[in-house]
Design a protein around this motif. Sequence first.
Motif, PDB file in Angstrom:
ATOM      1  N   GLY A   1      38.903  31.636  78.495  1.00 30.53           N
ATOM      2  CA  GLY A   1      37.838  30.862  79.123  1.00 30.53           C
ATOM      3  C   GLY A   1      37.560  29.539  78.430  1.00 30.53           C
ATOM      4  N   VAL A   2      38.604  28.973  77.826  1.00 27.21           N
ATOM      5  CA  VAL A   2      38.488  27.651  77.204  1.00 27.21           C
ATOM      6  C   VAL A   2      39.552  26.746  77.824  1.00 27.21           C
ATOM      7  CG1 VAL A   2      37.594  28.553  75.019  1.00 27.21           C
ATOM      8  CG2 VAL A   2      40.055  28.254  75.282  1.00 27.21           C
ATOM      9  N   SER A   3      39.516  25.480  77.502  1.00 29.85           N
ATOM     10  CA  SER A   3      40.512  24.560  78.048  1.00 29.85           C
ATOM     11  C   SER A   3      41.813  24.638  77.249  1.00 29.85           C
ATOM     12  CB  SER A   3      39.988  23.124  78.028  1.00 29.85           C
ATOM     13  OG  SER A   3      39.906  22.644  76.694  1.00 29.85           O
ATOM     14  N   LYS A   4      42.897  24.269  77.909  1.00 28.92           N
ATOM     15  CA  LYS A   4      44.193  24.189  77.225  1.00 28.92           C
ATOM     16  C   LYS A   4      44.114  23.157  76.103  1.00 28.92           C
ATOM     17  CE  LYS A   4      48.892  22.573  77.775  1.00 28.92           C
ATOM     18  NZ  LYS A   4      49.787  21.760  78.588  1.00 28.92           N
ATOM     19  N   GLY A   5      43.386  22.084  76.339  1.00 30.41           N
ATOM     20  CA  GLY A   5      43.227  21.042  75.323  1.00 30.41           C
ATOM     21  C   GLY A   5      42.558  21.570  74.063  1.00 30.41           C
ATOM     22  N   HIS A   6      41.590  22.469  74.251  1.00 29.13           N
ATOM     23  CA  HIS A   6      40.915  23.030  73.077  1.00 29.13           C
ATOM     24  C   HIS A   6      41.872  23.917  72.288  1.00 29.13           C
ATOM     25  CE1 HIS A   6      37.442  23.940  70.629  1.00 29.13           C
ATOM     26  NE2 HIS A   6      37.807  25.210  70.655  1.00 29.13           N
ATOM     27  N   VAL A   7      42.650  24.736  72.981  1.00 25.70           N
ATOM     28  CA  VAL A   7      43.650  25.564  72.294  1.00 25.70           C
ATOM     29  C   VAL A   7      44.614  24.662  71.538  1.00 25.70           C
ATOM     30  CG1 VAL A   7      45.573  27.189  72.596  1.00 25.70           C
ATOM     31  CG2 VAL A   7      43.477  27.484  73.935  1.00 25.70           C
ATOM     32  N   SER A   8      45.051  23.596  72.166  1.00 23.62           N
ATOM     33  CA  SER A   8      45.968  22.660  71.525  1.00 23.62           C
ATOM     34  C   SER A   8      45.360  22.045  70.266  1.00 23.62           C
ATOM     35  CB  SER A   8      46.348  21.549  72.509  1.00 23.62           C
ATOM     36  OG  SER A   8      47.143  20.568  71.880  1.00 23.62           O
ATOM     37  N   MET A   9      44.093  21.667  70.350  1.00 22.70           N
ATOM     38  CA  MET A   9      43.436  21.068  69.186  1.00 22.70           C
ATOM     39  C   MET A   9      43.307  22.064  68.039  1.00 22.70           C
ATOM     40  SD  MET A   9      40.526  18.636  70.925  1.00 22.70           S
ATOM     41  CE  MET A   9      39.861  18.168  69.342  1.00 22.70           C
ATOM     42  N   VAL A  10      43.017  23.322  68.356  1.00 22.81           N
ATOM     43  CA  VAL A  10      42.922  24.336  67.304  1.00 22.81           C
ATOM     44  C   VAL A  10      44.296  24.563  66.677  1.00 22.81           C
ATOM     45  CG1 VAL A  10      42.372  26.750  66.792  1.00 22.81           C
ATOM     46  CG2 VAL A  10      40.902  25.444  68.336  1.00 22.81           C
ATOM     47  N   GLU A  11      45.325  24.609  67.499  1.00 20.32           N
ATOM     48  CA  GLU A  11      46.676  24.819  66.969  1.00 20.32           C
ATOM     49  C   GLU A  11      47.155  23.634  66.133  1.00 20.32           C
ATOM     50  OE1 GLU A  11      49.614  26.236  69.707  1.00 20.32           O
ATOM     51  OE2 GLU A  11      48.510  28.091  70.071  1.00 20.32           O
ATOM     52  N   ARG A  12      46.533  22.485  66.288  1.00 24.02           N
ATOM     53  CA  ARG A  12      46.871  21.316  65.468  1.00 24.02           C
ATOM     54  C   ARG A  12      45.911  21.149  64.301  1.00 24.02           C
ATOM     55  NH1 ARG A  12      46.467  16.594  68.987  1.00 24.02           N
ATOM     56  NH2 ARG A  12      45.375  17.933  70.440  1.00 24.02           N
ATOM     57  N   GLY A  13      44.956  22.067  64.179  1.00 24.45           N
ATOM     58  CA  GLY A  13      44.015  22.014  63.068  1.00 24.45           C
ATOM     59  C   GLY A  13      42.898  21.003  63.240  1.00 24.45           C
ATOM     60  N   LEU A  14      42.663  20.561  64.462  1.00 18.94           N
ATOM     61  CA  LEU A  14      41.654  19.528  64.725  1.00 18.94           C
ATOM     62  C   LEU A  14      40.335  20.085  65.238  1.00 18.94           C
ATOM     63  CD1 LEU A  14      43.996  16.928  66.463  1.00 18.94           C
ATOM     64  CD2 LEU A  14      43.274  16.996  64.056  1.00 18.94           C
ATOM     65  N   ALA A  15      40.320  21.369  65.565  1.00 17.88           N
ATOM     66  CA  ALA A  15      39.112  22.007  66.086  1.00 17.88           C
ATOM     67  C   ALA A  15      39.143  23.471  65.675  1.00 17.88           C
ATOM     68  CB  ALA A  15      39.057  21.873  67.607  1.00 17.88           C
ATOM     69  N   ASN A  16      38.098  24.175  66.048  1.00 25.11           N
ATOM     70  CA  ASN A  16      37.992  25.584  65.720  1.00 25.11           C
ATOM     71  C   ASN A  16      37.420  26.306  66.931  1.00 25.11           C
ATOM     72  OD1 ASN A  16      38.387  27.701  63.976  1.00 25.11           O
ATOM     73  ND2 ASN A  16      36.524  27.375  62.810  1.00 25.11           N
ATOM     74  N   PHE A  17      37.530  27.619  66.969  1.00 25.32           N
ATOM     75  CA  PHE A  17      36.933  28.408  68.033  1.00 25.32           C
ATOM     76  C   PHE A  17      35.588  28.946  67.577  1.00 25.32           C
ATOM     77  CE2 PHE A  17      41.495  29.108  69.155  1.00 25.32           C
ATOM     78  CZ  PHE A  17      41.452  28.509  70.401  1.00 25.32           C
ATOM     79  N   SER A  18      34.712  29.167  68.529  1.00 31.68           N
ATOM     80  CA  SER A  18      33.444  29.832  68.230  1.00 31.68           C
ATOM     81  C   SER A  18      33.754  31.283  67.855  1.00 31.68           C
ATOM     82  CB  SER A  18      32.534  29.806  69.457  1.00 31.68           C
ATOM     83  OG  SER A  18      33.059  30.657  70.475  1.00 31.68           O
ATOM     84  N   PRO A  19      32.859  31.932  67.138  1.00 27.93           N
ATOM     85  CA  PRO A  19      33.088  33.343  66.808  1.00 27.93           C
ATOM     86  C   PRO A  19      33.325  34.200  68.054  1.00 27.93           C
ATOM     87  CG  PRO A  19      31.323  32.480  65.464  1.00 27.93           C
ATOM     88  CD  PRO A  19      31.663  31.408  66.472  1.00 27.93           C
ATOM     89  N   ARG A  20      32.572  33.942  69.110  1.00 27.55           N
ATOM     90  CA  ARG A  20      32.748  34.711  70.359  1.00 27.55           C
ATOM     91  C   ARG A  20      34.153  34.531  70.921  1.00 27.55           C
ATOM     92  NH1 ARG A  20      28.248  33.474  74.114  1.00 27.55           N
ATOM     93  NH2 ARG A  20      27.234  35.113  72.934  1.00 27.55           N
ATOM     94  N   ASN A  21      34.633  33.280  70.962  1.00 30.02           N
ATOM     95  CA  ASN A  21      35.970  33.030  71.500  1.00 30.02           C
ATOM     96  C   ASN A  21      37.059  33.551  70.569  1.00 30.02           C
ATOM     97  OD1 ASN A  21      35.152  31.945  73.934  1.00 30.02           O
ATOM     98  ND2 ASN A  21      35.092  29.859  73.147  1.00 30.02           N
ATOM     99  N   LEU A  22      36.796  33.553  69.285  1.00 27.31           N
ATOM    100  CA  LEU A  22      37.773  34.104  68.340  1.00 27.31           C
ATOM    101  C   LEU A  22      37.969  35.602  68.588  1.00 27.31           C
ATOM    102  CD1 LEU A  22      39.654  33.477  66.012  1.00 27.31           C
ATOM    103  CD2 LEU A  22      37.730  33.810  64.450  1.00 27.31           C
ATOM    104  N   VAL A  23      36.891  36.302  68.888  1.00 32.16           N
ATOM    105  CA  VAL A  23      36.990  37.729  69.227  1.00 32.16           C
ATOM    106  C   VAL A  23      37.800  37.898  70.510  1.00 32.16           C
ATOM    107  CG1 VAL A  23      35.671  39.768  69.949  1.00 32.16           C
ATOM    108  CG2 VAL A  23      34.876  38.380  68.025  1.00 32.16           C
ATOM    109  N   LYS A  24      37.547  37.059  71.508  1.00 31.43           N
ATOM    110  CA  LYS A  24      38.300  37.131  72.765  1.00 31.43           C
ATOM    111  C   LYS A  24      39.787  36.883  72.529  1.00 31.43           C
ATOM    112  CE  LYS A  24      34.611  35.490  75.840  1.00 31.43           C
ATOM    113  NZ  LYS A  24      34.256  34.386  76.763  1.00 31.43           N
ATOM    114  N   ILE A  25      40.098  35.895  71.700  1.00 28.64           N
ATOM    115  CA  ILE A  25      41.499  35.567  71.424  1.00 28.64           C
ATOM    116  C   ILE A  25      42.201  36.722  70.722  1.00 28.64           C
ATOM    117  CG2 ILE A  25      42.981  34.076  70.009  1.00 28.64           C
ATOM    118  CD1 ILE A  25      41.049  31.806  70.835  1.00 28.64           C
TER     119      ILE A  25
END
Length: 78
Positions: A29-53
Amino acid sequence: MKVQVDPKRLTLRRVEAGLNMTALAEQVGVSKGHVSMVERGLANFSPRNLVKIATVLQCSIDDLIVPVKPDTTPESES
């Protein structure tokens, strides 16, 4: 305590699960861009989304985060 997603670990788990960024993003339930930013170390997931992942990737949260090093600072003696 803030938990930091390890970009390499996230990417490895996603690829092992056979998912591309779009599929993971849609399932969480997040954007592809957000996943991309996390995979590049530029962003992080919320605790709730981290559990979902972790659920989607069928792994533990520990498999996705930067290992926490124990505090080796000696306690001051009184």
